[in-house]
Design a protein around this motif. Structure first.
Motif, PDB file in Angstrom:
ATOM      1  N   ALA A 296      23.100  28.883 -18.132  1.00  0.00           N
ATOM      2  CA  ALA A 296      21.929  29.074 -17.465  1.00  0.00           C
ATOM      3  C   ALA A 296      21.901  27.815 -16.520  1.00  0.00           C
ATOM      4  O   ALA A 296      21.064  27.591 -15.723  1.00  0.00           O
ATOM      5  CB  ALA A 296      20.621  29.002 -18.471  1.00  0.00           C
ATOM      6  N   GLY A 297      23.069  27.057 -16.485  1.00  0.00           N
ATOM      7  CA  GLY A 297      22.935  25.820 -15.469  1.00  0.00           C
ATOM      8  C   GLY A 297      21.891  24.652 -15.941  1.00  0.00           C
ATOM      9  O   GLY A 297      21.428  24.026 -15.007  1.00  0.00           O
ATOM     10  N   MET A 298      21.815  24.530 -17.342  1.00  0.00           N
ATOM     11  CA  MET A 298      20.928  23.685 -17.776  1.00  0.00           C
ATOM     12  C   MET A 298      21.732  22.658 -18.759  1.00  0.00           C
ATOM     13  O   MET A 298      22.730  22.945 -18.931  1.00  0.00           O
ATOM     14  CB  MET A 298      19.753  24.169 -18.498  1.00  0.00           C
ATOM     15  CG  MET A 298      18.892  25.134 -17.964  1.00  0.00           C
ATOM     16  SD  MET A 298      17.710  26.098 -19.181  1.00  0.00           S
ATOM     17  CE  MET A 298      16.935  24.832 -20.204  1.00  0.00           C
ATOM     18  N   ASP A 299      20.987  21.594 -19.086  1.00  0.00           N
ATOM     19  CA  ASP A 299      21.285  20.811 -20.082  1.00  0.00           C
ATOM     20  C   ASP A 299      20.743  20.912 -21.425  1.00  0.00           C
ATOM     21  O   ASP A 299      19.379  21.081 -21.385  1.00  0.00           O
ATOM     22  CB  ASP A 299      21.560  19.447 -19.873  1.00  0.00           C
ATOM     23  CG  ASP A 299      22.065  18.412 -20.525  1.00  0.00           C
ATOM     24  OD1 ASP A 299      22.830  18.965 -21.579  1.00  0.00           O
ATOM     25  OD2 ASP A 299      21.976  17.230 -20.604  1.00  0.00           O
ATOM     26  N   ALA A 300      21.250  20.610 -22.540  1.00  0.00           N
ATOM     27  CA  ALA A 300      20.166  20.495 -23.788  1.00  0.00           C
ATOM     28  C   ALA A 300      20.782  19.231 -24.310  1.00  0.00           C
ATOM     29  O   ALA A 300      21.344  19.161 -25.461  1.00  0.00           O
ATOM     30  CB  ALA A 300      20.617  21.687 -24.731  1.00  0.00           C
TER      31      ALA A 300
END
Length: 330
Positions: A296-300
């Motif tokens: 999703a083009g995110m960081d977690a």
């Protein structure tokens, strides 16, 4: 009905004992001390579903073609276990009873002639002694596949399993998998600090970290276009609201889960693997959130750090609480 169960650990042992008690002909697979214990004295079940002592056929692989198969291994073992039994079970309806998001897709790839579906089980069970399972929290399980309504076969299989243990056929199974993934975020922190799930949630400092990992999971699911399914009172509206709440208020969610668990210590499946000296399925829980975030083009960052800490515990044992507290967002 002849039912094959691949993996007779906490959930596999629970289903095996209850299905045998309901009159089904059950064969299980197990390895090492677990297999030896089952061959010697069957499977002993205590706790939430009552006591059962099931004498079942057992081996490292299924030997007789069943009418229905339940795959109850840890997520990281599913591919090897299905492959080892493929010659016997391909073409048989297969139910994947495990955590994570990938189990049904793996089974469909390896068993092209089988009808594959999944079960989300909220049953909490401890399996720390070979051949002995204690159910600490009784709960309904949810069966389905894909995004649409439950089909006729899912309804039929759910009815068969409900002879032994409550199972409901549901629609929107992919979204329900994500809701269960949120629930599974209670596993990592107890594993890292070596405490029960209840003890962790009772500690407001550790509960804050659990809440952060759950909220991050919901936000990643939303970014991936997920409509969360109804699992144990959780659903799309409630989880989307939870994702927007300040962390201090959001802590009510793990607290409500803790109340539902009761007071019998729940170690969580990940910590049980550590105590048995086995690899955990953390890469399919918190690690799955990290992978989905990347898509999703995110960081977690919280789940990425928890995944790394659990792998550290696999090598060196429980870590100081302060290692976890550093993860809580300010």
């Amino acid at each position: 009905m002849r039912i094959g169960i691949i993996g007779a650990g906490a959930l596999g042992g629970t289903f095996a004992a209850l299905l045998a008690r309901a009159g089904h002909d059950v064969e299980v697979t197990a390895r090492g001390s677990g297999l030896a214990a089952i061959l010697a004295d069957g499977i002993r079940l205590t706790g939430g579903f009552g006591d059962a002592h099931a004498r079942v056929d057992a081996g490292e692989v299924l030997r007789v073609r069943p009418d229905l198969v339940l795959v109850c291994t840890k997520a990281q073992d599913a591919e090897a276990a299905i492959s080892a039994n493929a010659a016997v079970i391909d073409g048989v309806p297969v139910v994947i009873v495990q955590n994570g998001l990938d189990g049904v897709a793996i089974a469909e790839r390896l068993l092209p002639r089988s009808s594959c579906m999944g079960v989300l089980s909220i049953i909490a069970a401890n399996y720390t002694e070979p051949g002995v399972v204690r159910v600490t929290t009784r709960a309904t399980s949810y069966l389905g596949r894909g995004d649409g309504p439950p089909d006729a076969e899912c309804i039929r299989i759910a009815a068969i399993l409900s002879d032994a243990v409550p199972v409901v056929a549901i629609g929107g199974f992919r979204g329900a998998q994500w809701s269960k993934l949120v629930v599974n975020m209670v596993n990592a922190v107890p594993t890292i600090v070596g405490r029960s799930v209840q003890e962790v949630i009772d500690d407001r400092r550790l509960r804050r970290v659990v809440t952060a990992s759950m909220r991050e999971t919901v936000r990643v699911g939303m970014a991936r276009g997920v409509r969360f399914g109804a699992v144990q009172g959780l659903g799309d509206v409630r989880l989307r609201l939870f994702a927007r709440l300040p962390l201090a208020i959001g802590q009510v969610l793990p607290w409500l889960m803790r109340v539902r668990m009761g007071d019998v210590p729940n170690l969580g499946s990940t910590q049980q693997s550590i105590r048995r000296g086995q690899p955990t399925e953390i890469d399919f829980l918190n690690g799955a959130v990290v992978r989905e975030a990347s898509v999703a083009g995110m960081d977690a960052p919280v789940n990425r750090a928890l995944t790394a800490l659990v792998h550290e515990v696999e090598q060196h044992g429980a870590l100081p609480v302060k290692r976890v507290l550093e993860l809580a967002p300010r």
